[in-house]
Every structure is written in C-alpha cells, then in structure tokens.
Design a protein around this motif. Structure first.
Motif, PDB file in Angstrom:
ATOM      1  N   ASN A  68       0.865  -1.238  -0.126  1.00 44.25           N
ATOM      2  CA  ASN A  68      -0.068  -0.028   0.012  1.00 44.25           C
ATOM      3  C   ASN A  68       0.842   1.264  -0.096  1.00 44.25           C
ATOM      4  OD1 ASN A  68      -2.775  -0.963   0.001  1.00 44.25           O
ATOM      5  ND2 ASN A  68      -2.342  -1.712   2.093  1.00 44.25           N
ATOM      6  N   ASP A  69       2.066   1.230   0.645  1.00 39.50           N
ATOM      7  CA  ASP A  69       2.994   2.515   1.037  1.00 39.50           C
ATOM      8  C   ASP A  69       3.530   2.650  -0.458  1.00 39.50           C
ATOM      9  OD1 ASP A  69       2.205   2.912   3.308  1.00 39.50           O
ATOM     10  OD2 ASP A  69       4.062   1.777   4.308  1.00 39.50           O
ATOM     11  N   ARG A  70       3.829   1.522  -1.295  1.00 37.99           N
ATOM     12  CA  ARG A  70       4.757   1.762  -2.352  1.00 37.99           C
ATOM     13  C   ARG A  70       3.736   2.079  -3.669  1.00 37.99           C
ATOM     14  NH1 ARG A  70       9.576  -1.949  -4.736  1.00 37.99           N
ATOM     15  NH2 ARG A  70       9.795  -0.570  -6.687  1.00 37.99           N
ATOM     16  N   PHE A  71       2.332   1.327  -3.730  1.00 39.18           N
ATOM     17  CA  PHE A  71       1.683   1.758  -4.998  1.00 39.18           C
ATOM     18  C   PHE A  71       0.534   2.508  -4.481  1.00 39.18           C
ATOM     19  CE2 PHE A  71       3.815  -2.359  -5.596  1.00 39.18           C
ATOM     20  CZ  PHE A  71       4.200  -2.216  -6.828  1.00 39.18           C
ATOM     21  N   GLY A  72       0.075   3.016  -3.241  1.00 35.07           N
ATOM     22  CA  GLY A  72      -0.784   3.903  -2.923  1.00 35.07           C
ATOM     23  C   GLY A  72      -2.216   3.088  -2.384  1.00 35.07           C
ATOM     24  N   ALA A  73      -2.774   3.578  -1.204  1.00 33.30           N
ATOM     25  CA  ALA A  73      -3.628   2.845  -0.458  1.00 33.30           C
ATOM     26  C   ALA A  73      -4.757   2.900  -1.227  1.00 33.30           C
ATOM     27  CB  ALA A  73      -3.826   3.796   0.780  1.00 33.30           C
ATOM     28  N   PRO A 116      -5.048  -3.024   6.048  1.00 38.64           N
ATOM     29  CA  PRO A 116      -4.068  -1.830   6.319  1.00 38.64           C
ATOM     30  C   PRO A 116      -4.241  -0.646   5.512  1.00 38.64           C
ATOM     31  CG  PRO A 116      -3.022  -3.496   5.317  1.00 38.64           C
ATOM     32  CD  PRO A 116      -4.371  -4.158   5.667  1.00 38.64           C
ATOM     33  N   ALA A 117      -5.081  -0.905   4.132  1.00 35.78           N
ATOM     34  CA  ALA A 117      -5.141   0.262   3.031  1.00 35.78           C
ATOM     35  C   ALA A 117      -6.397   1.093   4.052  1.00 35.78           C
ATOM     36  CB  ALA A 117      -5.411  -0.453   1.885  1.00 35.78           C
ATOM     37  N   ALA A 118      -7.462   0.363   4.290  1.00 40.02           N
ATOM     38  CA  ALA A 118      -8.440   1.179   5.116  1.00 40.02           C
ATOM     39  C   ALA A 118      -8.051   2.045   6.334  1.00 40.02           C
ATOM     40  CB  ALA A 118      -9.565   0.007   5.629  1.00 40.02           C
ATOM     41  N   LEU A 119      -7.296   1.395   7.144  1.00 36.34           N
ATOM     42  CA  LEU A 119      -6.821   2.223   8.060  1.00 36.34           C
ATOM     43  C   LEU A 119      -5.977   3.489   7.717  1.00 36.34           C
ATOM     44  CD1 LEU A 119      -6.642   2.652  11.286  1.00 36.34           C
ATOM     45  CD2 LEU A 119      -5.204   0.908  11.400  1.00 36.34           C
ATOM     46  N   SER A 120      -4.888   3.118   6.718  1.00 39.27           N
ATOM     47  CA  SER A 120      -4.121   4.087   6.185  1.00 39.27           C
ATOM     48  C   SER A 120      -4.937   5.073   5.696  1.00 39.27           C
ATOM     49  CB  SER A 120      -3.262   3.353   5.406  1.00 39.27           C
ATOM     50  OG  SER A 120      -2.301   4.482   4.679  1.00 39.27           O
ATOM     51  N   LEU A 121      -6.016   4.973   4.751  1.00 34.22           N
ATOM     52  CA  LEU A 121      -6.769   6.057   4.224  1.00 34.22           C
ATOM     53  C   LEU A 121      -7.522   6.888   5.422  1.00 34.22           C
ATOM     54  CD1 LEU A 121      -8.540   4.134   1.305  1.00 34.22           C
ATOM     55  CD2 LEU A 121      -7.036   6.097   0.981  1.00 34.22           C
ATOM     56  N   LEU A 122      -7.998   6.340   6.244  1.00 33.19           N
ATOM     57  CA  LEU A 122      -8.507   6.989   7.479  1.00 33.19           C
ATOM     58  C   LEU A 122      -7.605   7.980   8.188  1.00 33.19           C
ATOM     59  CD1 LEU A 122     -11.287   7.231   8.841  1.00 33.19           C
ATOM     60  CD2 LEU A 122     -10.454   5.408  10.515  1.00 33.19           C
ATOM     61  N   SER A 123      -6.496   7.287   8.405  1.00 33.07           N
ATOM     62  CA  SER A 123      -5.421   8.268   9.249  1.00 33.07           C
ATOM     63  C   SER A 123      -4.917   9.304   8.393  1.00 33.07           C
ATOM     64  CB  SER A 123      -4.142   7.116   9.527  1.00 33.07           C
ATOM     65  OG  SER A 123      -4.572   6.100  10.375  1.00 33.07           O
ATOM     66  N   ALA A 382      -1.188   4.782  13.750  1.00 35.27           N
ATOM     67  CA  ALA A 382      -0.461   5.436  12.472  1.00 35.27           C
ATOM     68  C   ALA A 382      -0.315   6.790  12.851  1.00 35.27           C
ATOM     69  CB  ALA A 382      -0.987   5.182  11.324  1.00 35.27           C
ATOM     70  N   ALA A 383      -0.510   7.500  14.023  1.00 39.68           N
ATOM     71  CA  ALA A 383      -0.682   8.754  14.477  1.00 39.68           C
ATOM     72  C   ALA A 383       0.787   9.024  14.532  1.00 39.68           C
ATOM     73  CB  ALA A 383      -0.933   8.990  15.774  1.00 39.68           C
ATOM     74  N   GLY A 384       1.323  10.247  13.758  1.00 39.78           N
ATOM     75  CA  GLY A 384       2.769  10.740  13.878  1.00 39.78           C
ATOM     76  C   GLY A 384       3.522  10.232  12.797  1.00 39.78           C
ATOM     77  N   VAL A 385       3.234   9.113  11.979  1.00 41.74           N
ATOM     78  CA  VAL A 385       4.135   8.570  11.201  1.00 41.74           C
ATOM     79  C   VAL A 385       3.996   9.376   9.717  1.00 41.74           C
ATOM     80  CG1 VAL A 385       4.235   6.288  12.345  1.00 41.74           C
ATOM     81  CG2 VAL A 385       2.465   6.840  10.257  1.00 41.74           C
ATOM     82  N   PRO A 386       5.070   9.281   8.963  1.00 43.89           N
ATOM     83  CA  PRO A 386       5.129   9.891   7.445  1.00 43.89           C
ATOM     84  C   PRO A 386       4.111   9.380   6.674  1.00 43.89           C
ATOM     85  CG  PRO A 386       7.180   9.572   8.263  1.00 43.89           C
ATOM     86  CD  PRO A 386       6.458   8.975   9.106  1.00 43.89           C
ATOM     87  N   PRO A 387       3.363  10.061   5.757  1.00 46.00           N
ATOM     88  CA  PRO A 387       2.631   9.196   4.733  1.00 46.00           C
ATOM     89  C   PRO A 387       3.184   8.017   4.191  1.00 46.00           C
ATOM     90  CG  PRO A 387       2.365  11.584   4.525  1.00 46.00           C
ATOM     91  CD  PRO A 387       3.517  11.471   5.642  1.00 46.00           C
ATOM     92  N   ALA A 388       4.226   8.047   3.842  1.00 43.35           N
ATOM     93  CA  ALA A 388       5.030   6.826   3.160  1.00 43.35           C
ATOM     94  C   ALA A 388       5.163   5.479   4.109  1.00 43.35           C
ATOM     95  CB  ALA A 388       6.607   7.419   2.810  1.00 43.35           C
ATOM     96  N   GLN A 389       4.760   5.708   5.287  1.00 42.49           N
ATOM     97  CA  GLN A 389       4.920   4.533   6.137  1.00 42.49           C
ATOM     98  C   GLN A 389       3.629   4.058   6.884  1.00 42.49           C
ATOM     99  OE1 GLN A 389       7.873   5.610   9.301  1.00 42.49           O
ATOM    100  NE2 GLN A 389       9.647   5.358   7.628  1.00 42.49           N
ATOM    101  N   ALA A 390       2.479   5.078   6.481  1.00 43.82           N
ATOM    102  CA  ALA A 390       1.278   4.847   7.193  1.00 43.82           C
ATOM    103  C   ALA A 390       0.615   3.407   6.978  1.00 43.82           C
ATOM    104  CB  ALA A 390       0.004   5.977   6.562  1.00 43.82           C
ATOM    105  N   GLY A 391       0.820   2.731   5.674  1.00 44.82           N
ATOM    106  CA  GLY A 391       0.481   1.699   5.348  1.00 44.82           C
ATOM    107  C   GLY A 391       1.004   0.649   6.396  1.00 44.82           C
ATOM    108  N   VAL A 392       2.094   0.498   6.480  1.00 45.07           N
ATOM    109  CA  VAL A 392       2.964  -0.376   7.378  1.00 45.07           C
ATOM    110  C   VAL A 392       2.827  -0.285   8.766  1.00 45.07           C
ATOM    111  CG1 VAL A 392       5.250   0.550   7.648  1.00 45.07           C
ATOM    112  CG2 VAL A 392       5.185  -1.980   7.408  1.00 45.07           C
TER     113      VAL A 392
END
Length: 466
Positions: A68-73, A116-123, A382-392
C-alpha cells in the motif's frame, strides 16, 4: 463536495470495508456445522476452514501494508476489496472441502491488503482535523464490535437461506463499497518509490505463518507435540532474524522508528493482549449459549448484540471525548480494567443460569471496556508517522490483533480442556481472558506517556469548539 463531507464519505467506505474483514473472522463459525454436513468433511478437517483465513491474513499483513505504501492506499483498497469479493464468491460456490479452504485462504490474502489500506486512508484523511477522534471512534467500534455482528448475521443467513450466504454476502457488501469508493476516496498516488525489502518480506511472512500455525495446531495436537513446538520455535526464530535484518537494511519493511514510539509501541502490545480476550469471548460464549443454554444460532447472535452496542459506545466516547481530554493512558487503562471485570463476572456462569443476570452484565462491561481500548489504540497506530509509512504502521496494529486472537484461542482452549467439566472449562477460559485484559491495563498504565502538549492542545481545541 466539501472537504468535510468527503472525509465522512471516506470514513463510511473504509468502515464498511473493515466490517467485511472483521465479520469474516466470526460469521463462518456459526455456519461451519451446516457447511460440514453439506460438504461431508470430518471433524479433524473443519478447523482449516477458519485457520486458512487467519494464516493467510496474519502472515501477509505487513507485506500488504508495504505494498500500500509503495503503490498507493487507494489502489491497495480497490484491489484488496475486489479480490476479497471474488474469493468470497468462490467459497460460497465451493463444491467440496478443498475449494472452500482455498477460497478462505484467498480471502485472507486480499484482506491483508485491504485492512491496512483502510486504516491508512482513514489516518491520512483525518490527520490534523478536529474530527479525527470521532472518526477513529467509529472505526474502533467496527473493529471491536464487528465480530458480534458476524455471529448474528451468520446465524440468520444459515437459518433463513444457507451457509453459503455467509460468504456470498461479502459480494453484496463489496459492490456497495466499490460504488462508494469511486467517488469518496482521494486520488491515488504512490507514496514511496524505495526498493522492496524482499528479505524482510520473506522472513516476516514465513515467521508469522509458522507462529499462527503453531498456535492453531496446538488446539488439536497439544502444546508438547513436536509439530506445535517446532512451528512456534521456527516462528520465533524467523521473526528474530527479521528484526536483525530490519535494523541493518537501508529500506526496511518495518522501519524501527515505528516501534520506537512509546505510544505506538504500547498500543501494539495492548492490542495484542486485548485481542486475546475479545476472540475468546466470541468462541467460548457462543458455545456456552448454544450448547449449555440451548440457544439457536440466531438467538445466540442476538444475545451478542448488547456487546456490539456497548463496544460502539465505548469506542465513540474514547475517540471523541476521553482521549482528547485526558490523553491515551487513562482511557486505555480504565477500559482494559473494565473489560477484565466483565470477564471476571462471566466466571460465575452455570449450567442453568439466566442470560439477563449471569451473562448480560459481563457482556456490557467487557464490550464497553474493549470499545474504549480499540477506539484509543486504533487512533494511535499510525499517528505521527510519515504518509510513506502509514500503510505498514496500520498493518502492524492489525497484525498484533490477529496474532493476539490466535494466541488467545489456542491458549484459552488449552486451559478450558484441562478443566474438569464443560462449565469449569468456560470458567477457566474467562479467567484467562480476564488475566490478559488485566495485563493490558497494567501495560497501559505503566508504559503510556503522560498526556502530551499535543493532547492538551487538542483538549483546548475541543473545549473551545463546544
């Protein structure tokens, strides 16, 4: 469409997708006896209908988060959702045991991309807004209470239609989610172009697979069997090697900085312990209601509805009011303690107990406490992490929940079987669940930092807004 309306549209879409993933952890449990009678597989094989899903889901979550981080959430969300629906349709059509198990494994593969895509999008959607607490309150309610809804829905579909509709229903839900995703989700963008950590992916997938397999097989083979011990030892060894690789590679699958955060690291540990109790509640109480009290599958599902409501209330209160006002430590500690008290109450159930007095109070306490825990920990994942790491980062909290559930079911089943008699077995399981939630309360009270300036600023913002 205004920015605020679009944000709430994203919440509706990702919450419904998360509900699909959580439902699948319990909805098939109710349908399993009917599926077994229809397809003609034995008692020794039926566990694989459940285990195939958890093995694929639990072992691939971190890899799914990194994709998700590599190809987009947004891409991960749509691909995961579509694949999940196709796998569900295959399972509903299954003419035999092998196809059913393969379909369940495929569901787990795509769920590891979808969750993880769902939670990343929400964050990323609600980051920095005044609605972040309410959004995660809703999401936590779905994550914590979806299992109870799955028991009810599974009972209704099995009784009214067929066990196959416990899988076909995902196709209907997915169609609705895809329709909403096309308009609600933000435009997709690759968030990172770093090279893939193939060593890390291989080690973590194999390690989590071996760990979940070991816990799952312990229910059948026992804790002292060579297969159980070998799987657990292999899993621990591979995960240790994964940690060794991650701190030395330039592009880690799981950046160590994610775990170094005191708040996030504590939330992952609390989630693991809370999942031990939550999954045991669905398993052992469902058996107690049907086998001991004689409830039908539908009535047993209805009996769990008060818990689902209390989870929603606890999660909403946590995200919208408690964490902004008091920080994360107090709500999670109090919520875990309340859930532990609920499980302790359930140790008083008997062979001729009344649901309203022996079961319902414990359900309400456990649900309210678990909702508070999930609403708070999901928000900090996922609070406080850069967008590039939100998925993981999002995948990590889902992984701890899945591993915690596997540990809880295996460990508490062993405690239950070691007790003398069925009722004593239920008591032992609920004592174990209470111990896990008490440990979560201690961990939260000791390891979470005191309310930060950020939390205090958010509290002042909410007070001024009201």
């Amino acid at each position: 469409m205004t920015a605020q309306r679009q944000r709430w549209g994203v919440l509706a879409v990702v919450a419904l997708a998360q509900l699909m993933v959580v439902l699948d952890a319990t909805i098939v449990n109710i349908a399993l006896p009917a599926a077994q009678a229809d397809l003609g597989f034995g008692d020794a094989d039926r566990q694989w209908v459940v285990t195939a899903y958890s093995l694929a889901f639990g072992s691939l979550l971190l890899a799914g988060g990194r994709l998700n981080d590599r190809f987009g959430a947004r891409t991960g969300f749509i691909v995961g959702l579509t694949g999940f629906a196709v796998a569900s349709a295959l399972g509903g059509w299954a003419p035999g045991f092998a196809v059913l198990v393969a379909a369940r494994a495929a569901q787990g593969v795509f769920a590891a991309l979808l969750a993880p895509a769902a939670l990343s999008l929400l964050s990323t959607t609600f980051r920095g807004t005044g609605d972040v607490g309410r959004a995660f309150g809703v999401y936590g309610a779905v994550a914590g209470g979806g299992g109870a809804i799955g028991l009810l829905l599974g009972g209704v579909l099995t009784d009214v239609l067929s066990w196959r509709w416990c899988l076909f229903v995902n196709v209907v839900l997915a169609a609705a989610v895809i329709a909403g995703a096309r308009t609600a989700l933000p435009a997709n963008a690759r968030t990172t172009a770093q090279r893939t950590d193939w060593w890390g992916i291989g080690l973590v997938v194999a390690g989590l697979f071996a760990l979940v397999l070991g816990f799952g097989r312990s229910e059948v083979l026992g804790w002292t069997s060579p297969e159980t011990l070998g799987s657990l030892a292999l899993g621990v060894g591979l995960l240790g090697a994964f940690g060794f690789v991650e701190v030395r590679t330039a592009t880690p699958l799981l950046p160590p900085s994610i775990l170094r955060s005191r708040t996030r690291g504590t939330s992952y540990l609390v989630m693991l312990l809370a999942a031990v109790g939550m999954f045991s509640m669905y398993l052992f109480l469902a058996y107690y209601l049907q086998r001991t009290l004689g409830f039908s599958p539908v009535l047993a599902g209805v009996a769990f509805l008060p818990m689902a409501v209390s989870v929603a209330v606890g999660s909403a209160a946590s995200g919208a009011a408690l964490v902004p006002r008091f920080g994360i430590r107090l709500p999670v500690t109090a919520g875990a303690a309340l859930a532990a008290a609920g499980f302790l109450y359930l140790t008083g159930i008997g062979a001729e107990a009344a649901y309203a007095t022996a079961v319902l109070p414990g359900l309400l306490m456990a649900g309210l406490g678990l909702g508070t825990v999930f609403g708070s920990t999901m928000r900090s994942a996922a609070a406080g992490v850069p967008p590039a790491q939100a998925g993981v980062a999002s995948a990590t909290v889902n992984t701890t929940q899945q591993i915690g559930g596997s540990i809880g079911i295996a460990l508490l089943t062993s405690l239950s079987l070691a007790a003398s008699g069925e009722i004593a077995g239920y008591h032992a399981a609920f004592w174990g669940a209470a111990a896990a939630l008490a440990a979560a309360a201690v961990v939260a009270g000791v390891l979470y930092p005191p309310p930060s300036r950020t939390a205090q600023a958010e509290r002042r913002y909410q007070e001024q807004k009201s």
